[in-house]
Motif scaffolding. Structure first.
Motif, PDB file in Angstrom:
ATOM      1  N   PHE A  10      -4.910 -11.067  11.092  1.00  0.00           N
ATOM      2  CA  PHE A  10      -4.914  -9.744  10.467  1.00  0.00           C
ATOM      3  C   PHE A  10      -6.289  -9.445   9.911  1.00  0.00           C
ATOM      4  O   PHE A  10      -7.109 -10.338   9.712  1.00  0.00           O
ATOM      5  CB  PHE A  10      -3.852  -9.651   9.360  1.00  0.00           C
ATOM      6  CG  PHE A  10      -4.050 -10.622   8.220  1.00  0.00           C
ATOM      7  CD1 PHE A  10      -4.775 -10.248   7.094  1.00  0.00           C
ATOM      8  CD2 PHE A  10      -3.510 -11.887   8.274  1.00  0.00           C
ATOM      9  CE1 PHE A  10      -4.965 -11.135   6.043  1.00  0.00           C
ATOM     10  CE2 PHE A  10      -3.684 -12.779   7.229  1.00  0.00           C
ATOM     11  CZ  PHE A  10      -4.420 -12.405   6.111  1.00  0.00           C
ATOM     12  N   ASP A  11      -6.533  -8.185   9.664  1.00  0.00           N
ATOM     13  CA  ASP A  11      -7.774  -7.741   9.046  1.00  0.00           C
ATOM     14  C   ASP A  11      -7.716  -8.003   7.542  1.00  0.00           C
ATOM     15  O   ASP A  11      -6.662  -7.843   6.920  1.00  0.00           O
ATOM     16  CB  ASP A  11      -7.981  -6.244   9.323  1.00  0.00           C
ATOM     17  CG  ASP A  11      -9.285  -5.735   8.761  1.00  0.00           C
ATOM     18  OD1 ASP A  11     -10.343  -6.186   9.244  1.00  0.00           O
ATOM     19  OD2 ASP A  11      -9.254  -4.895   7.846  1.00  0.00           O
ATOM     20  N   ASP A  13      -8.558  -6.342   5.071  1.00  0.00           N
ATOM     21  CA  ASP A  13      -8.062  -5.206   4.271  1.00  0.00           C
ATOM     22  C   ASP A  13      -6.542  -5.205   4.119  1.00  0.00           C
ATOM     23  O   ASP A  13      -6.009  -4.532   3.242  1.00  0.00           O
ATOM     24  CB  ASP A  13      -8.482  -3.870   4.902  1.00  0.00           C
ATOM     25  CG  ASP A  13      -9.964  -3.584   4.741  1.00  0.00           C
ATOM     26  OD1 ASP A  13     -10.650  -4.305   3.984  1.00  0.00           O
ATOM     27  OD2 ASP A  13     -10.448  -2.636   5.394  1.00  0.00           O
ATOM     28  N   ASP A  14      -5.849  -5.941   4.977  1.00  0.00           N
ATOM     29  CA  ASP A  14      -4.386  -5.945   4.986  1.00  0.00           C
ATOM     30  C   ASP A  14      -3.789  -7.210   4.360  1.00  0.00           C
ATOM     31  O   ASP A  14      -2.628  -7.542   4.600  1.00  0.00           O
ATOM     32  CB  ASP A  14      -3.885  -5.788   6.424  1.00  0.00           C
ATOM     33  CG  ASP A  14      -4.352  -4.495   7.052  1.00  0.00           C
ATOM     34  OD1 ASP A  14      -4.307  -3.458   6.359  1.00  0.00           O
ATOM     35  OD2 ASP A  14      -4.769  -4.520   8.232  1.00  0.00           O
ATOM     36  N   THR A  15      -4.574  -7.893   3.541  1.00  0.00           N
ATOM     37  CA  THR A  15      -4.132  -9.167   2.968  1.00  0.00           C
ATOM     38  C   THR A  15      -2.821  -9.045   2.196  1.00  0.00           C
ATOM     39  O   THR A  15      -1.938  -9.890   2.337  1.00  0.00           O
ATOM     40  CB  THR A  15      -5.231  -9.767   2.070  1.00  0.00           C
ATOM     41  OG1 THR A  15      -6.394 -10.002   2.873  1.00  0.00           O
ATOM     42  CG2 THR A  15      -4.791 -11.076   1.442  1.00  0.00           C
ATOM     43  N   GLN A  17      -0.265  -6.945   2.533  1.00  0.00           N
ATOM     44  CA  GLN A  17       0.886  -6.817   3.432  1.00  0.00           C
ATOM     45  C   GLN A  17       1.083  -8.085   4.252  1.00  0.00           C
ATOM     46  O   GLN A  17       2.214  -8.468   4.561  1.00  0.00           O
ATOM     47  CB  GLN A  17       0.725  -5.605   4.342  1.00  0.00           C
ATOM     48  CG  GLN A  17       0.950  -4.295   3.603  1.00  0.00           C
ATOM     49  CD  GLN A  17       1.075  -3.140   4.568  1.00  0.00           C
ATOM     50  OE1 GLN A  17       1.976  -3.125   5.400  1.00  0.00           O
ATOM     51  NE2 GLN A  17       0.161  -2.186   4.466  1.00  0.00           N
ATOM     52  N   GLY A  70      -2.986  -3.171  11.192  1.00  0.00           N
ATOM     53  CA  GLY A  70      -3.223  -2.185  10.145  1.00  0.00           C
ATOM     54  C   GLY A  70      -4.143  -1.100  10.678  1.00  0.00           C
ATOM     55  O   GLY A  70      -4.375  -0.987  11.886  1.00  0.00           O
ATOM     56  N   ASN A  71      -4.713  -0.333   9.789  1.00  0.00           N
ATOM     57  CA  ASN A  71      -5.531   0.806  10.193  1.00  0.00           C
ATOM     58  C   ASN A  71      -6.877   0.416  10.806  1.00  0.00           C
ATOM     59  O   ASN A  71      -7.418   1.162  11.616  1.00  0.00           O
ATOM     60  CB  ASN A  71      -5.738   1.749   9.011  1.00  0.00           C
ATOM     61  CG  ASN A  71      -4.428   2.373   8.582  1.00  0.00           C
ATOM     62  OD1 ASN A  71      -3.493   2.504   9.370  1.00  0.00           O
ATOM     63  ND2 ASN A  71      -4.342   2.745   7.320  1.00  0.00           N
ATOM     64  N   THR A  73      -7.521  -2.946  12.058  1.00  0.00           N
ATOM     65  CA  THR A  73      -7.387  -4.230  12.742  1.00  0.00           C
ATOM     66  C   THR A  73      -8.116  -4.259  14.078  1.00  0.00           C
ATOM     67  O   THR A  73      -8.774  -5.241  14.412  1.00  0.00           O
ATOM     68  CB  THR A  73      -5.898  -4.577  12.947  1.00  0.00           C
ATOM     69  OG1 THR A  73      -5.242  -4.495  11.687  1.00  0.00           O
ATOM     70  CG2 THR A  73      -5.722  -5.962  13.535  1.00  0.00           C
ATOM     71  N   ARG A  97       3.083  -3.734  13.854  1.00  0.00           N
ATOM     72  CA  ARG A  97       2.420  -2.670  13.092  1.00  0.00           C
ATOM     73  C   ARG A  97       2.906  -2.717  11.640  1.00  0.00           C
ATOM     74  O   ARG A  97       4.107  -2.719  11.382  1.00  0.00           O
ATOM     75  CB  ARG A  97       2.740  -1.314  13.715  1.00  0.00           C
ATOM     76  CG  ARG A  97       1.903  -0.184  13.180  1.00  0.00           C
ATOM     77  CD  ARG A  97       2.120   1.075  13.971  1.00  0.00           C
ATOM     78  NE  ARG A  97       1.626   1.013  15.325  1.00  0.00           N
ATOM     79  CZ  ARG A  97       0.326   1.084  15.673  1.00  0.00           C
ATOM     80  NH1 ARG A  97      -0.589   1.195  14.753  1.00  0.00           N
ATOM     81  NH2 ARG A  97      -0.030   1.049  16.940  1.00  0.00           N
ATOM     82  N   LEU A  98       1.956  -2.786  10.718  1.00  0.00           N
ATOM     83  CA  LEU A  98       2.292  -2.820   9.297  1.00  0.00           C
ATOM     84  C   LEU A  98       2.859  -1.480   8.847  1.00  0.00           C
ATOM     85  O   LEU A  98       2.553  -0.441   9.449  1.00  0.00           O
ATOM     86  CB  LEU A  98       1.048  -3.186   8.480  1.00  0.00           C
ATOM     87  CG  LEU A  98       0.527  -4.607   8.715  1.00  0.00           C
ATOM     88  CD1 LEU A  98      -0.836  -4.783   8.061  1.00  0.00           C
ATOM     89  CD2 LEU A  98       1.516  -5.637   8.193  1.00  0.00           C
ATOM     90  N   ALA A 101       0.954   2.022   8.808  1.00  0.00           N
ATOM     91  CA  ALA A 101      -0.306   1.885   9.549  1.00  0.00           C
ATOM     92  C   ALA A 101      -0.328   2.820  10.751  1.00  0.00           C
ATOM     93  O   ALA A 101       0.684   3.041  11.402  1.00  0.00           O
ATOM     94  CB  ALA A 101      -0.507   0.446  10.000  1.00  0.00           C
TER      95      ALA A 101
END
Length: 140
Positions: A10-11, A13-15, A17, A70-71, A73, A97-98, A101
């Motif tokens: 994951f990216d 920024d999405d830690t 979630q 995420g947005n 990723t 998909r989160l 997102a």
């Protein structure tokens, strides 16, 4: 069903979630979730070292790589590399998909291997991704 080890990509920024997703391990039987971003011993600026640890200690022992989408990723160079390495090693690959997102699906993930945030389906999707990778390996 055999126990599946799942590598989570994951990216950064999405830690938050991603942590929520990994919390599902407490309610989904037969799955172990692993993520190198929580492993402080590989907190290094040596990119080749970090890649080697991820490749040998996380992806190699996984049955399936789950990419949490995420947005941003699809723009993450680390996620891109983790997908490429997972495919190179013949691992199952699944995109989830989160919640909320709207970002693009990263390249390398087949369109039919992407699902929306539906926790009740994650276990069957992971098993599907594993079986699909086994079938693809037997064809090559």
């Amino acid at each position: 069903m055999a126990k599946r080890r799942i590598f989570i990509s994951f990216d950064h920024d999405d830690t938050a979630q991603a942590n929520g997703f990994m919390g599902l391990r407490n309610i989904i039987d037969n799955f172990d979730f692993y993520n190198h971003k929580l492993d402080h011993r590989i907190n290094s600026t040596d990119i080749e070292y970090v890649k080697r640890v991820i490749r040998e200690e996380y992806i190699k022992s996984a049955s399936v790589t789950v990419v949490l989408i995420g947005n941003k990723t699809a723009q993450s160079p680390w996620v891109k590399w983790e997908i490429e390495e997972s495919l190179r090693q013949g691992k199952g690959l699944l995109g989830i998909r989160l919640k909320g997102a709207w970002g693009a699906v990263p390249s390398g993930i087949a369109p039919d291997a992407v699902g929306d945030w539906q926790p009740d389906k994650f276990a069957s999707w992971i098993e599907w991704a594993h079986k699909r990778s086994m079938k693809l390996r037997s064809l090559s």
